[in-house]
Design an enzyme around this catalytic site. Sequence first.
Site, short mmCIF file in Angstrom:
data_model
loop_
_atom_site.label_atom_id
_atom_site.label_comp_id
_atom_site.label_asym_id
_atom_site.label_seq_id
_atom_site.Cartn_x
_atom_site.Cartn_y
_atom_site.Cartn_z
N ASP A 17 0.83 -1.21 0.00
CA ASP A 17 0.00 0.00 0.00
C ASP A 17 0.87 1.26 0.00
OD1 ASP A 17 -2.32 1.44 0.02
OD2 ASP A 17 -2.78 1.09 2.13
N GLY A 18 0.31 2.33 -0.54
CA GLY A 18 0.95 3.64 -0.41
C GLY A 18 1.68 4.15 -1.64
N ARG A 21 0.35 7.73 -2.40
CA ARG A 21 0.81 8.75 -1.45
C ARG A 21 2.30 9.05 -1.65
NH1 ARG A 21 -1.98 5.77 3.42
NH2 ARG A 21 -2.20 4.27 1.72
N TRP A 22 3.07 8.00 -1.93
CA TRP A 22 4.51 8.17 -2.20
C TRP A 22 4.70 9.15 -3.36
CZ3 TRP A 22 7.63 7.33 -6.44
CH2 TRP A 22 9.01 7.21 -6.21
N ARG A 30 0.33 9.47 -9.82
CA ARG A 30 0.17 8.20 -9.10
C ARG A 30 0.85 7.04 -9.82
NH1 ARG A 30 -3.54 7.51 -5.40
NH2 ARG A 30 -3.95 5.37 -6.02
N HIS A 34 3.27 3.61 -8.72
CA HIS A 34 3.11 2.18 -9.03
C HIS A 34 4.38 1.63 -9.71
CE1 HIS A 34 -0.92 2.33 -7.63
NE2 HIS A 34 -1.37 3.08 -8.62
N LEU A 132 12.60 -20.13 -3.84
CA LEU A 132 11.46 -19.28 -3.47
C LEU A 132 10.27 -19.41 -4.44
CD1 LEU A 132 10.46 -16.75 -1.79
CD2 LEU A 132 11.61 -15.34 -3.52
C1 FPP Z 1 -1.63 0.38 -3.47
O1 FPP Z 1 -1.19 1.69 -3.70
C2 FPP Z 1 -1.17 -0.57 -4.43
C3 FPP Z 1 -1.90 -1.26 -5.37
C4 FPP Z 1 -3.02 -0.76 -6.17
C5 FPP Z 1 -1.56 -2.65 -5.67
C6 FPP Z 1 -0.11 -2.93 -5.77
C7 FPP Z 1 0.44 -2.44 -7.04
C8 FPP Z 1 1.75 -2.18 -7.20
C9 FPP Z 1 2.77 -2.36 -6.13
C10 FPP Z 1 2.19 -1.66 -8.52
C11 FPP Z 1 2.79 -2.67 -9.39
C12 FPP Z 1 2.94 -3.99 -8.77
C13 FPP Z 1 2.98 -5.15 -9.39
C14 FPP Z 1 2.77 -6.37 -8.62
C15 FPP Z 1 3.22 -5.25 -10.83
P1 FPP Z 1 -2.32 2.80 -3.69
O2 FPP Z 1 -2.51 3.27 -5.09
O3 FPP Z 1 -3.56 2.27 -3.04
O4 FPP Z 1 -1.66 3.89 -2.80
P2 FPP Z 1 -2.42 5.03 -1.96
O5 FPP Z 1 -3.26 4.30 -0.93
O6 FPP Z 1 -1.29 5.79 -1.37
O7 FPP Z 1 -3.24 5.82 -2.93
#
Ligand code: FPP
Length: 228
Positions: A17-18, A21-22, A30, A34, A132
């Site tokens: 998560d995050g 926000r990062w 955004r 990702h 793994l």
């Molecule tokens: C949450 O960040 C993350 C996701 C939507 C799922 C995880 C996705 C990734 C780590 C990107 C790519 C990963 C893979 C596995 C290819 P958020 O958008 O909810 O963050 P926020 O809560 O800060 O808005």
Amino acid sequence: MSASVSNHPLHVACIMDGNGRWARRRGLPRTDGHTAGEEALAEVVRSAAARQVGWLTAFGFSTENWVRPRTEVRHILSLHRKLFSRTEEMNRNNARTRWIGRPFSDKGARTPVLVQKAITKAIADTSGNTGLSVTIAFDYGSRAELVRASRLAMSQGVVTPSSIQANLYDPEMPPVDLLVRTSGEARISNFMLWQIKGAHIYFTERPWPDFNRQEFDQAIASLTGSPA
Ligand code: FPP
């Protein structure tokens, strides 16, 4: 150093998560969050392989995530294709790719064909690796998984914990020992409700793109002293 709990290889699961926000804190879109999140996951895979963790499961895209803006969804899908094409790296780490989510042919399943192909190819190209196991949860929701497993168990005439387990998306997956959630949210969000039964939970304020090798080690260290 190998990471294990009571003699079985450790299973670490991550709710990443995050990313948004990062990115916002840096004045970036955004989608850049990702992109950095995918890189962070690749680093965690390397760390897990180096620590001889047995299983690493990451929540890549949930059944709820489809409602996000189209451009964001498209970007996350392309990052999954990138992740699933890291075959050389997986082979170097003796790591195999696995996937959990709504089976492609099930009613309501939404994995696009290009991602289906990437998943199928990644699984085949890494199937000879013996270290793994890296499972990506894509188009995944725990309630959908449990409803399906219960229905299948009922149709087979036996509803017990082991018949439910046998009908999960990946029946071979061992229970989760350590569940990590980043970015300060202390919630589970429909992630592997069955498999986390006895898991230790590690919440950190750090957003996922900043979750590095040191943080990973710290999360594993937090297991010490927690009851099984
Ligand atoms: C949450 O960040 C993350 C996701 C939507 C799922 C995880 C996705 C990734 C780590 C990107 C790519 C990963 C893979 C596995 C290819 P958020 O958008 O909810 O963050 P926020 O809560 O800060 O808005």
